[in-house]
Design a protein around this motif. Structure first.
Motif, mmCIF file in Angstrom:
data_model
loop_
_atom_site.group_PDB
_atom_site.id
_atom_site.type_symbol
_atom_site.label_atom_id
_atom_site.label_comp_id
_atom_site.label_asym_id
_atom_site.label_seq_id
_atom_site.Cartn_x
_atom_site.Cartn_y
_atom_site.Cartn_z
ATOM 1 N N ASN A 34 0.793 -1.157 0.068
ATOM 2 C CA ASN A 34 -0.043 -0.084 -0.118
ATOM 3 C C ASN A 34 0.939 1.328 0.108
ATOM 4 O O ASN A 34 0.522 2.321 -0.838
ATOM 5 C CB ASN A 34 -0.790 0.102 1.092
ATOM 6 C CG ASN A 34 -1.985 -1.176 0.893
ATOM 7 O OD1 ASN A 34 -2.232 -1.699 0.039
ATOM 8 N ND2 ASN A 34 -2.429 -1.529 2.131
ATOM 9 N N ASN A 37 2.334 1.653 -3.522
ATOM 10 C CA ASN A 37 1.250 2.209 -4.321
ATOM 11 C C ASN A 37 1.010 3.598 -4.248
ATOM 12 O O ASN A 37 0.814 4.405 -5.207
ATOM 13 C CB ASN A 37 0.059 1.373 -4.189
ATOM 14 C CG ASN A 37 0.185 -0.119 -4.855
ATOM 15 O OD1 ASN A 37 0.493 -0.154 -5.937
ATOM 16 N ND2 ASN A 37 -0.779 -1.018 -4.425
ATOM 17 N N ALA A 38 1.073 4.079 -2.991
ATOM 18 C CA ALA A 38 0.737 5.423 -2.863
ATOM 19 C C ALA A 38 2.056 6.309 -3.313
ATOM 20 O O ALA A 38 1.668 7.210 -3.843
ATOM 21 C CB ALA A 38 0.604 5.629 -1.164
ATOM 22 N N ALA A 40 3.858 5.493 -5.636
ATOM 23 C CA ALA A 40 3.739 5.408 -7.130
ATOM 24 C C ALA A 40 2.781 6.404 -7.694
ATOM 25 O O ALA A 40 2.935 6.841 -8.557
ATOM 26 C CB ALA A 40 3.625 3.755 -7.501
ATOM 27 N N SER A 41 1.833 6.607 -6.989
ATOM 28 C CA SER A 41 0.622 7.506 -7.223
ATOM 29 C C SER A 41 1.342 8.834 -7.381
ATOM 30 O O SER A 41 1.039 9.833 -8.064
ATOM 31 C CB SER A 41 -0.538 7.379 -6.534
ATOM 32 O OG SER A 41 -0.971 6.179 -6.577
ATOM 33 N N THR A 42 2.120 9.252 -6.351
ATOM 34 C CA THR A 42 2.662 10.373 -5.918
ATOM 35 C C THR A 42 3.505 10.707 -7.300
ATOM 36 O O THR A 42 3.740 11.747 -8.001
ATOM 37 C CB THR A 42 3.496 10.385 -4.897
ATOM 38 O OG1 THR A 42 2.510 10.411 -3.632
ATOM 39 C CG2 THR A 42 4.183 11.889 -4.756
ATOM 40 N N ALA A 44 3.405 9.265 -10.161
ATOM 41 C CA ALA A 44 2.719 9.301 -11.505
ATOM 42 C C ALA A 44 2.174 10.961 -11.459
ATOM 43 O O ALA A 44 1.971 11.411 -12.723
ATOM 44 C CB ALA A 44 1.303 8.531 -11.411
ATOM 45 N N ARG A 45 1.472 11.308 -10.388
ATOM 46 C CA ARG A 45 0.967 12.880 -10.598
ATOM 47 C C ARG A 45 2.055 13.795 -10.833
ATOM 48 O O ARG A 45 1.909 14.660 -11.662
ATOM 49 C CB ARG A 45 0.363 13.204 -9.147
ATOM 50 C CG ARG A 45 -0.976 12.348 -8.690
ATOM 51 C CD ARG A 45 -1.630 13.123 -7.618
ATOM 52 N NE ARG A 45 -0.882 13.095 -6.393
ATOM 53 C CZ ARG A 45 -1.089 12.125 -5.421
ATOM 54 N NH1 ARG A 45 -1.615 10.992 -5.837
ATOM 55 N NH2 ARG A 45 -0.131 11.855 -4.380
ATOM 56 N N ASN A 48 2.652 13.308 -14.452
ATOM 57 C CA ASN A 48 1.645 14.089 -15.177
ATOM 58 C C ASN A 48 1.675 15.439 -15.216
ATOM 59 O O ASN A 48 1.572 16.271 -16.060
ATOM 60 C CB ASN A 48 0.286 13.348 -14.893
ATOM 61 C CG ASN A 48 -0.090 12.118 -15.055
ATOM 62 O OD1 ASN A 48 0.955 11.404 -15.920
ATOM 63 N ND2 ASN A 48 -0.772 11.377 -14.243
ATOM 64 N N HIS A 216 8.739 9.474 -13.946
ATOM 65 C CA HIS A 216 8.251 8.106 -14.498
ATOM 66 C C HIS A 216 8.959 6.916 -14.200
ATOM 67 O O HIS A 216 8.536 5.670 -13.971
ATOM 68 C CB HIS A 216 7.917 8.105 -16.004
ATOM 69 C CG HIS A 216 7.427 6.959 -16.763
ATOM 70 N ND1 HIS A 216 6.249 6.492 -16.729
ATOM 71 C CD2 HIS A 216 7.929 5.892 -17.657
ATOM 72 C CE1 HIS A 216 5.961 5.452 -17.289
ATOM 73 N NE2 HIS A 216 7.161 5.211 -17.685
ATOM 74 N N PHE A 219 8.340 5.982 -10.709
ATOM 75 C CA PHE A 219 6.942 5.394 -10.771
ATOM 76 C C PHE A 219 6.942 4.128 -11.181
ATOM 77 O O PHE A 219 6.508 3.016 -10.374
ATOM 78 C CB PHE A 219 5.905 6.148 -11.674
ATOM 79 C CG PHE A 219 4.808 5.365 -12.219
ATOM 80 C CD1 PHE A 219 3.540 5.221 -11.262
ATOM 81 C CD2 PHE A 219 4.723 4.815 -13.397
ATOM 82 C CE1 PHE A 219 2.557 4.616 -11.399
ATOM 83 C CE2 PHE A 219 3.546 4.078 -13.690
ATOM 84 C CZ PHE A 219 2.503 3.782 -12.871
ATOM 85 N N GLN A 223 6.106 1.107 -8.691
ATOM 86 C CA GLN A 223 4.783 -0.092 -9.005
ATOM 87 C C GLN A 223 5.459 -1.526 -9.240
ATOM 88 O O GLN A 223 4.719 -2.340 -8.752
ATOM 89 C CB GLN A 223 4.465 0.639 -10.490
ATOM 90 C CG GLN A 223 3.114 -0.168 -10.800
ATOM 91 C CD GLN A 223 2.147 0.322 -10.016
ATOM 92 O OE1 GLN A 223 1.721 1.386 -9.962
ATOM 93 N NE2 GLN A 223 1.290 -0.669 -9.304
#
Length: 297
Positions: A34, A37-38, A40-42, A44-45, A48, A216, A219, A223
């Protein structure tokens, strides 16, 4: 039988302890998954957002590129117009110079046409070359000197009406060409300004793109690590289910063994009571219930 039962209980306790450890490992893998994953989301943001910035910089660069190209078109168009006017003015000055030759030189200076060509060359150098302040001042002074010589010669032709008309027309053409030359300079400076902005935007876009690629990369790494932790979590869950099956079966077997042992003890005691009954002894209520439990009544 007692030894076998004790072994089964020992095995059961060992399995329960192992299950607890696997359960702890499972929770750790789940928590780590978890967290990754959090993370990786950071990333990813961030990626982006940086990609969005890159697109904005590229769009701004393209906008300034279009403006630069348009300004350069204006430079070429205005130069062509200026050159046409200068050619017309030069033709008139050439006629004036011919007149001067036919009627004798009125001064020892070069012809007006040649003087204007020399001015054109100096103005082009001023516009296109990188000059020191001192060198630029020299060019400006030289241009003023040449213009002064032109005015001196023009003044000498003022008495001739035909030459005066041509001279005035040539002056007007030169004035319009000079105004166009100023516009050429303005458009060239504007084109350079847009070019510099475009280059800076592309530089920022490259920097933003590099940062986006780095985010990336992070990320993907996070991931992949999260996927590894998830697979370990799944493996622990499967192991826990296997433990549950074994523990459940062992508990069932232990319970059955314990019941069988109790039943044998009841049977043995009931048989003794039954023998006493056959010998003529009276049965108590508890004796009757015991015989019933042993299914001897």
């Amino acid at each position: 039988m007692q030894t076998g039962l004790r072994i089964e209980f020992t095995m059961l306790n060992e399995l329960i302890e192992k299950r607890k450890k696997v359960l702890t490992d499972s929770e750790e893998h789940k928590e780590k998954r978890n967290e990754l994953n959090a993370l990786a989301s950071t990333f990813a943001r961030e990626r982006n957002q940086l990609n969005g910035q890159t697109r904005e910089f590229v769009d701004e660069a393209q906008k300034n590129k279009d403006l630069r190209d348009e300004a350069n078109k204006d430079v070429h168009r205005l130069k062509d117009e200026r050159n046409v006017l200068n050619e017309k003015a030069n033709a008139l000055f050439e006629d004036i110079d011919k007149y001067k030759k036919e009627h004798g030189p009125v001064s020892k200076n070069r012809g007006i046409k040649d003087l204007h060509k020399q001015i054109d060359k100096l103005e082009t150098d001023q516009q296109t070359r990188v000059l020191t302040k001192e060198k630029e001042r020299e060019i400006i002074e030289k241009i003023e000197q040449l213009k002064s010589q032109i005015r001196e010669q023009e003044d000498e032709f003022e008495q001739n009406k035909e030459i005066h008309v041509k001279l005035q027309e040539a002056r007007d053409l030169r004035k319009t060409a000079s105004d166009l030359h100023d516009k050429v300079t303005e458009s060239a400076e504007l084109a350079q300004k847009y070019h510099d902005i475009m280059v800076e935007c592309y530089r920022k876009a490259d920097k933003s793109r590099e940062a986006a690629d780095e985010s990336h990369k992070k990320f993907v790494e996070a991931q992949e690590q999260a996927d590894e932790e998830h697979q370990k979590f799944i493996g622990c869950q499967k192991e826990i289910r296997d433990f549950d099956k074994v523990i459940g079966g062992l508990r069932k077997k232990t319970k059955k063994t314990k019941v069988t042992k109790e039943q044998k003890a009841v049977r043995k005691e009931a048989e003794q009571v039954f023998q006493q009954f056959r010998s003529g002894e009276k049965l108590t209520t508890d004796d009757i219930l015991l015989l019933q439990r042993a299914k001897l009544l």
